[in-house]
Structures are given as structure tokens and as C-alpha cells.
Design a protein around this motif. Structure first.
Motif, PDB file in Angstrom:
ATOM      1  N   PHE A   1     -75.448  84.133 -42.870  1.00  0.00           N
ATOM      2  CA  PHE A   1     -73.987  84.207 -42.729  1.00  0.00           C
ATOM      3  C   PHE A   1     -73.598  83.899 -41.280  1.00  0.00           C
ATOM      4  CE2 PHE A   1     -69.876  86.438 -42.302  1.00  0.00           C
ATOM      5  CZ  PHE A   1     -69.197  85.816 -43.343  1.00  0.00           C
ATOM      6  N   ALA A   2     -74.355  84.494 -40.341  1.00  0.00           N
ATOM      7  CA  ALA A   2     -74.031  84.267 -38.921  1.00  0.00           C
ATOM      8  C   ALA A   2     -74.202  82.789 -38.559  1.00  0.00           C
ATOM      9  CB  ALA A   2     -74.927  85.132 -38.046  1.00  0.00           C
ATOM     10  N   PHE A   3     -75.139  82.119 -39.198  1.00  0.00           N
ATOM     11  CA  PHE A   3     -75.364  80.704 -38.880  1.00  0.00           C
ATOM     12  C   PHE A   3     -74.301  79.811 -39.527  1.00  0.00           C
ATOM     13  CE2 PHE A   3     -77.114  76.501 -39.671  1.00  0.00           C
ATOM     14  CZ  PHE A   3     -77.655  76.161 -38.440  1.00  0.00           C
ATOM     15  N   TYR A   4     -74.018  80.042 -40.810  1.00  0.00           N
ATOM     16  CA  TYR A   4     -73.170  79.081 -41.542  1.00  0.00           C
ATOM     17  C   TYR A   4     -71.675  79.364 -41.422  1.00  0.00           C
ATOM     18  CZ  TYR A   4     -77.187  76.689 -43.472  1.00  0.00           C
ATOM     19  OH  TYR A   4     -78.319  75.934 -43.587  1.00  0.00           O
ATOM     20  N   GLU A   5     -71.321  80.614 -41.223  1.00  0.00           N
ATOM     21  CA  GLU A   5     -69.877  80.913 -41.193  1.00  0.00           C
ATOM     22  C   GLU A   5     -69.145  80.131 -40.096  1.00  0.00           C
ATOM     23  OE1 GLU A   5     -66.229  82.659 -40.034  1.00  0.00           O
ATOM     24  OE2 GLU A   5     -68.042  83.005 -38.846  1.00  0.00           O
ATOM     25  N   PRO A   6     -69.694  80.044 -38.879  1.00  0.00           N
ATOM     26  CA  PRO A   6     -68.964  79.274 -37.851  1.00  0.00           C
ATOM     27  C   PRO A   6     -68.962  77.769 -38.112  1.00  0.00           C
ATOM     28  CG  PRO A   6     -70.686  80.663 -36.877  1.00  0.00           C
ATOM     29  CD  PRO A   6     -70.901  80.671 -38.348  1.00  0.00           C
ATOM     30  N   ARG A   7     -69.799  77.302 -39.007  1.00  0.00           N
ATOM     31  CA  ARG A   7     -69.862  75.863 -39.301  1.00  0.00           C
ATOM     32  C   ARG A   7     -68.943  75.473 -40.469  1.00  0.00           C
ATOM     33  NH1 ARG A   7     -74.362  77.284 -36.766  1.00  0.00           N
ATOM     34  NH2 ARG A   7     -75.510  75.724 -35.577  1.00  0.00           N
ATOM     35  N   CYS A   8     -68.322  76.463 -41.061  1.00  0.00           N
ATOM     36  CA  CYS A   8     -67.521  76.172 -42.257  1.00  0.00           C
ATOM     37  C   CYS A   8     -66.060  75.933 -41.881  1.00  0.00           C
ATOM     38  CB  CYS A   8     -67.617  77.326 -43.260  1.00  0.00           C
ATOM     39  SG  CYS A   8     -66.745  76.931 -44.774  1.00  0.00           S
ATOM     40  N   SER A   9     -65.525  74.822 -42.366  1.00  0.00           N
ATOM     41  CA  SER A   9     -64.138  74.458 -42.013  1.00  0.00           C
ATOM     42  C   SER A   9     -63.145  74.880 -43.096  1.00  0.00           C
ATOM     43  CB  SER A   9     -64.052  72.949 -41.808  1.00  0.00           C
ATOM     44  OG  SER A   9     -64.286  72.292 -43.038  1.00  0.00           O
ATOM     45  N   HIS A  10     -63.633  75.455 -44.183  1.00  0.00           N
ATOM     46  CA  HIS A  10     -62.780  75.931 -45.282  1.00  0.00           C
ATOM     47  C   HIS A  10     -61.834  74.829 -45.768  1.00  0.00           C
ATOM     48  CE1 HIS A  10     -64.465  79.840 -44.603  1.00  0.00           C
ATOM     49  NE2 HIS A  10     -64.093  79.799 -43.346  1.00  0.00           N
ATOM     50  N   GLY A  11     -62.425  73.668 -46.018  1.00  0.00           N
ATOM     51  CA  GLY A  11     -61.634  72.536 -46.519  1.00  0.00           C
ATOM     52  C   GLY A  11     -61.327  72.654 -47.999  1.00  0.00           C
ATOM     53  N   SER A  12     -61.770  73.715 -48.632  1.00  0.00           N
ATOM     54  CA  SER A  12     -61.437  73.965 -50.041  1.00  0.00           C
ATOM     55  C   SER A  12     -60.860  75.376 -50.149  1.00  0.00           C
ATOM     56  CB  SER A  12     -62.688  73.850 -50.916  1.00  0.00           C
ATOM     57  OG  SER A  12     -62.524  74.603 -52.098  1.00  0.00           O
ATOM     58  N   SER A  13     -59.941  75.530 -51.089  1.00  0.00           N
ATOM     59  CA  SER A  13     -59.307  76.841 -51.282  1.00  0.00           C
ATOM     60  C   SER A  13     -60.300  77.867 -51.838  1.00  0.00           C
ATOM     61  CB  SER A  13     -58.117  76.700 -52.229  1.00  0.00           C
ATOM     62  OG  SER A  13     -58.573  76.219 -53.473  1.00  0.00           O
ATOM     63  N   LEU A  14     -61.474  77.388 -52.269  1.00  0.00           N
ATOM     64  CA  LEU A  14     -62.459  78.311 -52.842  1.00  0.00           C
ATOM     65  C   LEU A  14     -63.280  79.027 -51.764  1.00  0.00           C
ATOM     66  CD1 LEU A  14     -61.695  76.520 -55.245  1.00  0.00           C
ATOM     67  CD2 LEU A  14     -64.096  76.342 -55.848  1.00  0.00           C
ATOM     68  N   SER A  15     -63.258  78.483 -50.586  1.00  0.00           N
ATOM     69  CA  SER A  15     -64.262  78.841 -49.588  1.00  0.00           C
ATOM     70  C   SER A  15     -64.121  80.254 -49.024  1.00  0.00           C
ATOM     71  CB  SER A  15     -64.174  77.825 -48.456  1.00  0.00           C
ATOM     72  OG  SER A  15     -65.153  78.046 -47.506  1.00  0.00           O
ATOM     73  N   ARG A  16     -62.898  80.610 -48.687  1.00  0.00           N
ATOM     74  CA  ARG A  16     -62.726  81.891 -47.983  1.00  0.00           C
ATOM     75  C   ARG A  16     -63.056  83.076 -48.884  1.00  0.00           C
ATOM     76  NH1 ARG A  16     -58.767  78.723 -45.205  1.00  0.00           N
ATOM     77  NH2 ARG A  16     -59.156  78.847 -42.968  1.00  0.00           N
ATOM     78  N   ALA A  17     -62.818  82.917 -50.170  1.00  0.00           N
ATOM     79  CA  ALA A  17     -63.126  84.020 -51.090  1.00  0.00           C
ATOM     80  C   ALA A  17     -64.620  84.317 -51.076  1.00  0.00           C
ATOM     81  CB  ALA A  17     -62.657  83.665 -52.496  1.00  0.00           C
ATOM     82  N   MET A  18     -65.428  83.253 -51.080  1.00  0.00           N
ATOM     83  CA  MET A  18     -66.885  83.470 -51.049  1.00  0.00           C
ATOM     84  C   MET A  18     -67.293  84.129 -49.738  1.00  0.00           C
ATOM     85  SD  MET A  18     -68.724  80.200 -52.777  1.00  0.00           S
ATOM     86  CE  MET A  18     -69.279  80.328 -54.484  1.00  0.00           C
ATOM     87  N   HIS A  19     -66.709  83.673 -48.639  1.00  0.00           N
ATOM     88  CA  HIS A  19     -67.034  84.284 -47.353  1.00  0.00           C
ATOM     89  C   HIS A  19     -66.600  85.745 -47.335  1.00  0.00           C
ATOM     90  CE1 HIS A  19     -67.735  80.160 -46.011  1.00  0.00           C
ATOM     91  NE2 HIS A  19     -68.321  80.664 -44.942  1.00  0.00           N
ATOM     92  N   GLY A  20     -65.445  86.014 -47.914  1.00  0.00           N
ATOM     93  CA  GLY A  20     -64.935  87.385 -47.919  1.00  0.00           C
ATOM     94  C   GLY A  20     -65.861  88.320 -48.675  1.00  0.00           C
ATOM     95  N   LEU A  21     -66.327  87.875 -49.831  1.00  0.00           N
ATOM     96  CA  LEU A  21     -67.213  88.727 -50.627  1.00  0.00           C
ATOM     97  C   LEU A  21     -68.521  88.976 -49.891  1.00  0.00           C
ATOM     98  CD1 LEU A  21     -68.361  90.214 -52.990  1.00  0.00           C
ATOM     99  CD2 LEU A  21     -68.440  88.106 -54.294  1.00  0.00           C
ATOM    100  N   VAL A  22     -69.073  87.922 -49.311  1.00  0.00           N
ATOM    101  CA  VAL A  22     -70.346  88.085 -48.606  1.00  0.00           C
ATOM    102  C   VAL A  22     -70.161  88.991 -47.388  1.00  0.00           C
ATOM    103  CG1 VAL A  22     -72.078  86.852 -47.254  1.00  0.00           C
ATOM    104  CG2 VAL A  22     -71.339  85.940 -49.468  1.00  0.00           C
TER     105      VAL A  22
END
Ligand code: IFM
Length: 769
Positions: A616-637
């Protein structure tokens, strides 16, 4: 039959009913810039019919309102002929006009208001009307599509004359009678159409009445499905309009939709509009009893959850296995009603835990499209079943091969052939549904076959290579910025899980229902020898996990790509692939949406020890959330990792997608996947609900400001109520069903009535532990 001649004065109470604070969405006035997004947000649906919150009174110009009918797909589009959901005629049009001697002129509308009653699934509208030579009127309406009888729509209107009364003409009509479907019959109270290419039939039967001064006024016919009344309103008089419509679609209602629509209408009329409203409200109350999540201490989060659960409850139809929920549900035209992985990964957990019948119907839709999935796998040269990336009615892949990108350029879309994780996503949902519901009939007659055929696809797809590993080359993972990649960790790990679930299901079938196993293995020509080789294949599928660091490489070669600091682009208003251009984006480590983080959400057990936090620490800063689905997955994790404030930020950003006025993309419908994600962050994240082999586990960590949570879930035929306090304490009540085991904060308890447990120990009902 209720008395239809006396005035339906009960409408007074219905339109002025006290709408409960906390269960409402308000919108006052008319803002042309925000109108289309409000039409999505305030939409109502029952899984069969969907209506945007379009203005229906004295309309001139603006977007044409329509009714969506689930499953009403036709092949449209000359350049890219793909199945799309066809709009049906709109049945809600009303007109109120001043009948002066020289002309009939629409009254001017002011004080427009719209209230969405989330609790009752009904849209209330109001306005003040006035004309130059006429007196003023106040008008209130309610519209709904019944979840007690999904074919039925109801509209009620209360029109009150001002102090001087006046003469007006009231009309009720349909619009778009011949815009997208071929009319077969357009009559006074009944119409039928068919789709141009797919030949599906749609029928509607309608009934309207207007009462004033205690009498039913005589309607004049005003064209097909059109009615008009002249009303000389005494000062302060009230008129009441009631309209019932019943729709039927051929493959939902059988060969004769006309008969089905008429029969439904006859039943609704005989019950009366008041009873239609009451049974709809009772059905919604039941849905809320089974799905409401209450949050203590954070009104905004509470509102976001209610909004999400409202749309989730409205999107599904447990009685129709021929349809599933599209990416915008029935609230808008984006994605043409197509069904994506959104449904199985983002929505299904909500239905599986709160409405198993709806979850089953959606999975049965996938079962009914299994042949098309087999055909797709065969067409691409593999065995088994590869589901459509975008699916409509038949299950044939409806992904367009090009589209206009956010930078207005034509882009090629390769997801239809390369985004293959869809097969494993569906298998994941099948297995999760089976674990939660213990629905043996489903597993025996549909689930096991889906698991085996998707697993068979992966076995053929994962090719042995000289390094001794099995490789899956040329795919797109959830991160759609990187195409044609090899060994996507998400795809490969999900494929392994798919194979493991298929093996578990086949073992179960063989042991418990040998006759069923013999039938299925014969049908699939699946010999024991074939299955015997699967564990070794699965074990060799490479996943990109570095055991030394615990880090997964998102795909082969990802670590060697350009590293770009996304923080430099804070405040941007366009997606990163537009900022950088597609070529540089693909050559960079910028991720469109959760990919390895998505894997961490779905298969947390594949991340041993601290590996989840490391990834999570590695990939979260690399994610641009270009899809509306993305933040929900990050939130759950993040919630599961105990990063509860970060998780709450993701929760709020996910809620803002459909609830905040800034997000332009809601014009084409609400983002039902992110709404499913909101529920998942709350229940699977903050409440820490997870599945164990034969029990449920709870490891809650509530974010600051959440003093408590309370929600119902279902587990293998049982109904449970879960209450969490921030102390932290978990209390689980078994409302219905046999005793079961639950694990709370890592300790196993026997639940026969109530278990209450603090983080360190059992604090009540020790008899149960
Ligand atoms: O399924 C998603 C995909 O992951 C990203 N683009 C939009 C699709 C539909 O929501």
C-alpha cells in the motif's frame, strides 16, 4: 376495487408527508449548469424501470426525459454496432396551461423544488405557477417506480388554486413515443413497441384520472397515451391527478408483454394508487431494515452511506436473471447499460450480505451468458470461458473498439480482448456468494460450472515457459494505463484463486452430490485427470511477488518504468494520461486505478505479515485515481490496515463523486460501483467484517468522529445485527437462524443470541463464549 369516483384526498397527506431529516436530498431552484447531474443524483429506480429526475411539467427544450427498462438492449450505432440500452418513452409529462380566450399558454413556474425521499424511494417535486391573466396555482407531485411490483410506476399530482381560482387546462402525456423503438401499437391506454434489430417487445398499459371538487373530471383524448381536462377552479380548490403505468419486456414477461402489462395494470388499479404507494413504501422499509448502516457521530458520512444504499437497493431486481446492474445502473446513458467487473467486485458484496436473492439473480445473469463467454474464449484461441469485458443481454462482448478520449482524440480500446481479469472477478464473486449464502442449489446448478469453465480458461491461458513458470502475457490489468502487459499481479493472483475455488467446488460436488458431479463433468467433458493437473499449474503461475520485500511487481517490467511524483500535479483538472499523453503515461509507473491495491483488497491473505502495508505504501502514491472505482478500493484497504483517517478521506472522496456538484461526469448517471465501494469501506473496512472458512470475523477500527456503527447482515440463512462502538466494542445479535461461530478481535465465540466483546475480552453474555 377502491372507490375511484370520490376524490383521492389522501394525496394531501402523501405530498405533504413529513420527509424524515437524514433521509432526504434537497434541491431548490433551477440551475441549468447543474441540472443534468441532479437528474442523475435524484434518479429513482427499481431494477426494472429507471427514471432520471428530469422536469416533466410544462417542458420546453432541455434533455428529453425517458424511462430506462432493464434489459431492453438493441444493436445501435452505425460505425460500431454494439448492443445498447434503448430508452423507452417517458410517461410522466404533465402540462398546466392557462385557457384564455385566445390561446392556451403554459403557466410560468417558480419556486421549483425537488426532494428525494431515500426512505420511501420517491421523488417529490413542487412549484408555484402563475400566468399573466390567470390566478396562481401551487403544484406538488410524487413519482415512484414500485419495488413491490417492479412493472408499475405511479405519479400523483396535487394542484391547488390560489385565492382567485382560474380556468386551466391540465394534460398528461407520454413523450418519445416513436423516438428509439419501433411502435407496433399506439392506443389511448396502451402501447407496444419492438426494438429495431434485436426484436424485443415492450408494452405499456396506462391509466390516468383527474379529480376536482369531489368528482372525477371527464378526460378528453389527446393523442396516443394522452389525456386533457379543462378545469374551472374555484378559489382555493384542489385537483388530484393519479397516473399508473405498467411496463413489460418480452424476455422478462414471457412471449406476451401486452398481456403482462395489462394484467399488472388491472391488479394495480384494483388495489388503488394508495395501496400501490403503501406496498412500495413497505417494500422499501423492508430493504432498509435489511441494509441500513447507521453511523453515530458523523452526519455527513451517514448521509453518504444512505445515498449509496438507496441507489444500491434501487438498482437490483431479484426476480430477473436476464439482467444485471450496468456501470451507471438505470440512472443515465453512459456506458450504454453495459455490465463490467464493477458489478461483481464493487456491488456484489453489498447484495450478498444484505440481499442474497438479488446477488443470486445477478450471478445467474452471468450463468445465462456462460455460452457467450465460452465462445469468446474459443474465438481468442483458449479453452473454458472468458466473460465479456462489457456485457449486455446476450453476454457477447460489447466493448467498443474505439472511443473519444478525455483529450477529445480517438483512442483504441483494447479492454474487450485484453482485460481478462473479468473471468476471475466473476469467479471470485461466485465463490464469495457461496461462502456467505450456502446456496446449494446455486452451487450445484450454476456456480460450480462457472467456476470450472473460468478456471479452465486460466489453465489454458497460463502458458508454461522455459523458466518453469506459467505466464499470462498480453493483458490489461485494472490499471488501464498500461496495455498489453505480461504477468499482471492482479490478473495472475486472481486466476490462481479462481482455479483454487473451482477445485474446492468440484471436490464438494463430488463428495456431496455425486450425481450432480457426474452430470456436470460429463457435460463439460472434464475428466478427473484434467482436474488433477490444475493444482500444479496454479502453483506455477507467476505473481510478481518478491518474497524478500513482500512487494508485488504490478507487471513484468513495471519497476523499471519512469517514476513520476504525482504530488507535482496536485490540483490538476484532467486525468494524468491527458496531462502526460498516453505514451509517457504508459512508460511511467503512474497507475490509473487500484491494481496491486485491488488485489490487496480482494485477497488480503496473499499478503503475509507486513506485506500489505508495504504494498500500500508503495502503490498508493503512484495511483492517479483516473477511475471512479479507485478510491473505494484504497479506502477499504487503508481501513483494514488501520489507516483509518486516510481511509475516511478516501471514503469522503468516493462519496463526493456522485454527491458533490463539482464532478462533471455524473451527467451520464451515478457511479454505482463507487457507491458499492462506500458500503464496503464502511462494513468490510471500518467494521472489519471478513469471511473465514466457516464463520465471520470482525476486527473494527472506527475513524475519528465515528462514535458507533450499526448494521444488519445475513450469513447462511441467518440474520444478524452488528453494533460497534468506538471503545472499541462489538456486539452481535442473532436475530434469526441457528447458532453460529463468530470471531471478534481474533477470538472465536459461539453466538446463540448476543455476543458483546471488547477488544481485549468478552464483556457480556459469557455463556455464549
Ligand atoms: O470497469 C470500469 C473500469 O475499471 C474503468 N473504466 C470504467 C469502467 C466502468 O465503470
Amino acid at each position: 376495487m377502491p372507490d375511484v369516483t370520490s376524490a383521492p384526498t389522501w394525496i394531501d397527506a402523501a405530498v405533504t408527508a413529513d420527509l424524515q431529516e437524514g433521509w432526504l436530498l434537497h434541491d431548490d431552484g433551477f440551475d441549468p449548469l447543474r441540472e443534468t447531474s441532479r437528474q442523475s443524483r435524484f434518479a429513482i429506480s427499481n431494477g426494472f424501470l429507471g427514471i432520471r429526475a428530469t422536469r416533466t411539467l410544462n417542458r420546453t427544450g432541455g434533455p428529453v426525459p425517458y424511462t430506462s427498462v432493464a434489459g431492453l438492449f438493441d444493436v445501435a450505432g452505425l460505425q460500431q454496432p454494439i448492443a445498447q440500452l434503448m430508452p423507452a418513452a417517458d410517461w410522466l409529462q404533465l402540462g398546466v396551461a392557462a385557457d384564455s380566450t385566445d390561446a392556451v399558454s403554459p403557466l410560468e413556474l417558480t419556486a421549483l423544488s425537488r426532494h428525494l425521499d431515500l426512505h420511501r424511494g420517491a421523488l417529490h417535486t413542487g412549484c408555484h405557477m402563475s400566468g399573466r391573466q390567470t390566478a396562481a396555482f401551487n403544484l406538488q407531485t410524487i413519482r415512484l417506480v414500485s419495488i413491490a411490483d417492479r412493472q408499475t410506476g405511479l405519479q400523483l399530482m396535487r394542484l391547488e388554486a390560489g385565492a382567485s381560482g382560474g380556468k386551466i387546462r391540465v394534460t398528461a402525456s407520454f413523450t418519445g413515443l416513436d423516438s428509439s423503438l419501433v411502435p407496433c401499437h399506439l392506443g389511448q391506454n396502451f402501447a407496444a413497441w419492438r426494438t429495431r434489430v434485436s426484436g424485443k417487445g415492450l408494452a405499456v398499459a396506462a391509466w390516468v384520472s383527474l379529480h376536482a371538487g369531489g368528482d372525477e373530471l371527464t378526460a378528453q383524448a389527446a393523442g396516443p397515451l394522452g389525456w386533457a381536462w379543462d378545469w374551472e377552479a374555484p378559489p382555493g380548490a384542489v385537483a388530484y391527478l393519479q397516473r399508473l403505468v405498467c411496463f413489460a419486456r418480452t424476455d422478462q414477461a414471457g412471449a406476451d408483454p401486452a398481456r403482462a402489462a395489462r394484467a399488472s395494470l388491472a391488479a394495480a388499479r384494483s388495489a388503488g394508487c394508495r395501496a400501490v404507494l403503501a406496498s412500495h413504501a413497505a417494500a422499501w422499509a423492508d430493504r432498509w431494515r435489511n441494509s441500513d448502516v447507521t453511523i453515530d457521530g458523523d452526519a455527513a458520512s451517514q448521509h453518504a452511506l444512505r445515498f449509496a444504499i438507496y441507489h444500491l437497493n434501487g438498482a437490483a431486481n431479484p426476480d430477473d436473471e436476464r439482467v444485471s446492474v450496468g456501470a451507471r445502473a438505470l440512472t443515465g446513458e453512459d456506458y450504454h447499460g453495459h455490465v463490467f467487473w464493477d458489478t461483481e467486485i464493487f456491488l456484489l458484496p453489498f447484495y450478498t450480505f444484505t440481499w442474497p436473492r438479488a446477488a443470486r439473480a445477478m450471478l445467474m445473469y452471468r450463468f445465462h451468458t456462460l455460452d457467450a463467454a465460452r465462445a469468446k474464449a474459443a474465438r481468442l484461441g483458449w479453452r473454458g470461458a472468458l466473460y465479456a469485458w462489457e456485457s449486455a443481454d446476450t453476454g457477447a462482448d460489447t466493448t467498443p473498439d474505439h472511443a473519444i478520449g478525455p483529450d477529445r482524440r480517438v483512442v483504441e480500446i483494447r479492454c474487450g480482448t485484453q482485460e481478462q481479469h473479468i473471468a476471475a472477478d466473476i469467479a471470485y464473486a461466485v465463490w464469495q456468494y457461496w461462502q456467505v449464502s450456502a446456496d446449494e442449489d446455486f452451487l450445484r446448478h450454476a456456480g460450480c460450472e462457472m467456476l470450472l469453465e473460468t478456471a479452465r480458461f486460466w489453465i489454458s491461458r497460463a502458458v508454461p515457459e522455459a523458466d518453469g513458470g506459467r505466464h499470462i502475457r498480453g493483458v490489461i490489468g485494472p490499471d488501464e494505463y498500461h496495455e498489453n502487459i505480461d504477468d499482471n499481479a492482479f490478473t495472475n493472483a486472481m486466476a490462481r484463486h479462481n482455479i483454487a475455488c473451482a477445485l474446492a467446488a468440484s471436490d464438494l460436488l463430488r463428495a456431496r452430490w455425486p450425481g450432480e458431479w457426474s452430470r456436470l463433468s460429463t457435460k463439460l467433458a472434464m475428466a478427473d485427470a484434467e482436474l488433477a493437473g490444475w493444482p500444479a499449474v496454479a502453483a506455477r503461475i507467476v505473481t510478481g511477488l518478491d518474497p524478500a520485500t513482500g512487494l508485488y511487481e504490478q507487471f513484468a517490467g513495471y519497476f523499471g518504468l519512469e517514476q513520476i511524483d504525482l504530488a507535482q500535479f496536485n490540483g490538476r483538472s484532467v486525468p494524468m494520461d491527458v496531462v502526460l499523453g498516453p505514451a509517457r503515461t504508459q512508460a511511467s509507473q503512474i497507475v490509473k486505478q487500484a491494481d496491486v491495491v485491488g488485489l490487496l483488497m480482494l485477497l488480503p491473505d496473499s499478503f503475509a505479515g507486513r506485506s500489505g502495508a508495504v504494498n500500500f505504501a508503495f502503490y498508493e502514491p503512484r495511483c492517479s485515481h483516473g477511475s471512479s472505482l479507485s478510491r473505494a478500493m484504497h479506502g477499504l484497504v487503508a481501513a483494514r490496515l488501520g489507516l483509518s483517517q486516510q481511509a475516511l478521506a478516501f471514503f469522503r472522496q468516493t462519496a463526493a463523486i456522485d454527491m458533490a456538484d463539482s464532478h462533471a461526469a455524473i451527467d451520464g448517471g451515478i457511479h454505482i460501483a463507487s457507491l458499492g465501494g462506500i458500503w464496503q469501506i464502511a462494513v468490510l473496512g471500518f467494521a472489519g467484517l471478513s469471511l473465514r472458512d466457516d464463520h465471520l470475523a470482525f476486527d473494527p477500527i472506527l475513524p475519528d468522529g465515528w462514535a458507533g456503527m450499526d448494521f444488519p447482515i445475513q450469513w447462511r440463512g441467518r440474520h444478524l445485527r452488528v453494533k460497534i462502538e468506538s471503545t472499541p466494542t462489538v456486539s452481535i445479535t442473532l436475530l434469526e437462524g441457528d447458532p453460529m461461530a463468530v470471531r471478534i478481535f481474533g477470538r472465536l465465540h459461539q453466538l446463540s443470541s448476543v455476543v458483546t466483546c471488547g477488544e481485549a475480552d468478552v464483556v457480556a453474555d459469557p455463556a455464549n463464549s
